[in-house]
Design an enzyme around this catalytic site. Sequence first.
Site, short mmCIF file in Angstrom:
data_model
loop_
_atom_site.label_atom_id
_atom_site.label_comp_id
_atom_site.label_asym_id
_atom_site.label_seq_id
_atom_site.Cartn_x
_atom_site.Cartn_y
_atom_site.Cartn_z
N LYS A 130 28.56 118.28 -47.00
CA LYS A 130 28.27 116.63 -47.05
C LYS A 130 27.17 116.33 -46.48
CE LYS A 130 32.15 117.32 -49.33
NZ LYS A 130 33.40 116.71 -48.71
N ASP B 25 38.81 115.79 -38.52
CA ASP B 25 37.86 115.78 -39.39
C ASP B 25 37.01 114.88 -39.36
OD1 ASP B 25 36.42 115.95 -41.98
OD2 ASP B 25 38.28 116.91 -42.94
N ARG C 52 31.16 140.12 -42.05
CA ARG C 52 32.59 139.63 -41.79
C ARG C 52 32.58 139.36 -40.59
NH1 ARG C 52 37.10 141.79 -42.57
NH2 ARG C 52 36.35 143.21 -44.13
N TYR D 9 41.68 114.62 -46.52
CA TYR D 9 41.10 115.09 -47.94
C TYR D 9 42.16 115.88 -48.61
CZ TYR D 9 37.90 118.06 -50.55
OH TYR D 9 37.16 118.62 -51.57
C1 LIG Z 1 34.36 117.54 -48.59
C2 LIG Z 1 35.56 117.20 -47.62
C3 LIG Z 1 36.29 118.45 -47.10
C4 LIG Z 1 36.21 119.75 -47.72
O1 LIG Z 1 35.08 120.37 -47.55
P1 LIG Z 1 34.39 121.56 -48.75
O2 LIG Z 1 33.31 121.92 -48.07
O3 LIG Z 1 34.36 120.81 -50.05
O4 LIG Z 1 35.41 122.63 -48.93
C5 LIG Z 1 37.16 118.24 -46.05
N1 LIG Z 1 37.10 117.13 -45.50
C6 LIG Z 1 36.50 115.88 -45.93
C7 LIG Z 1 36.88 114.69 -45.16
C8 LIG Z 1 35.56 116.13 -46.99
O5 LIG Z 1 35.03 115.05 -47.46
#
Ligand SMILES: *Cc1c(COP(=O)(O)O)cnc(C)c1O
Length: 398
Positions: free
Chosen positions: A213, A188, A62, A115
């Site tokens: 992603k 983001d 951790r 998101y």
């Molecule tokens: C999928 C996504 C997230 C969240 O990510 P996880 O790995 O599913 O927790 C955050 N921001 C955007 C733009 C996303 O497409």
Amino acid sequence: MKKDLNENLGNSSICIHAGNELYAKGVPTAVKPPIFMSSNYRLPTDGTEPDWSGIETYIYSRNGSVNQFILEEKLARLEKAESCVVLASGVSALASTFFTFLKSGDHVICSQVCYAAVNLLFRYYLPDKYNIEVSLVDTTDIEEVRKAVKPNTRLIHVETPGNPTTGISDLREISKIAKEIGALLSVDGTFASPICQSPLDLGADLLIHSMTKYINGHGDSLGGCVLGKKELIDRIKTEAMVNVGGVISPFNAWLIARGMVTLPIRMKQICNNAMEVASFLENHPRVRFIYYPGLESHPQHELAKMQMKNGFSGMMAFGLKASEEEHYELLSHLKMIVHAVSLGDGESLIVYNSKDNEKMKLYPEEFREGFYRFSVGLEDAEDIIADLDQALDAVFKK
Ligand SMILES: *Cc1c(COP(=O)(O)O)cnc(C)c1O
């Protein structure tokens, strides 16, 4: 006679200890790093007290683990960032950032198109539980951002391109506002991936990606990262990673580092495919609207050209001149494109947002009738187009 522990351990001790020392030494000639699943590490025997909350020495997973550090190094180098922390999911990276840099009484400006979990955190949990004030604004309009500033604004959080509309926010301009008022700018950048956009060069203090992603790109593990100055990232590690605990598993860190090997070449194919698919859709008589940052018709296309690079990534949104039922029917006719959430995988992925969705009012006018979010995959562009084409025919030429 005393037992020689080097010679003859009992069966239980053998099962537990034998061979481990070889594993720990690693195989220095292996080309690829192994997966170090160890949750704990041997402590010093020289009488020094370990730094129990430390983030730079091996104590406990951790506090940091080998595969985590390998992945952090790759990402920091790719984004030319001073430092990086990787966490269990994109949402964990976002929540850890907000947890670390916000406290009761602070005000946040956040993109209204963002998101789902961020939307919920800022609309309900952070205001209700922690007394954090939030303004959700259209960050594609710089005046809206400026108007939302308050004396206690500590953070501006922007998603660009925004999920799901692909709206583009001007990071250079927003970072000027953040600097003027002494707030942090977190971005983001998931939709663009590290290949198509460099928010840290445009003035962001913190850059967040869902590695689930494009970065992993294989649809088989969750992960998230935050990049920025070491001083800021160290705070996330100490406060949120060690003490809230959203650490990544070594196995997922290993998988994502493996996926990253092909990130640039995947993005090349995805950007090319997306441009072709978007042009096909734009010219289809049954398509009511399409937003793809690479199309001249996208409302922020000029900004996208300045702010993005190496193409416009693979995310688009479009709606048909059709009823809600027909929108759903199209999904049932697709033969290759997969009807599923998430994005950035090898497979092209599509989801429909119905007009009853409560977030519709946050989106531009065209979207409110219902629309698809489409993540163009790595298949052959002509096959993706052929699949859409035959599904559109099946719905409209009955
Ligand atoms: C999928 C996504 C997230 C969240 O990510 P996880 O790995 O599913 O927790 C955050 N921001 C955007 C733009 C996303 O497409």
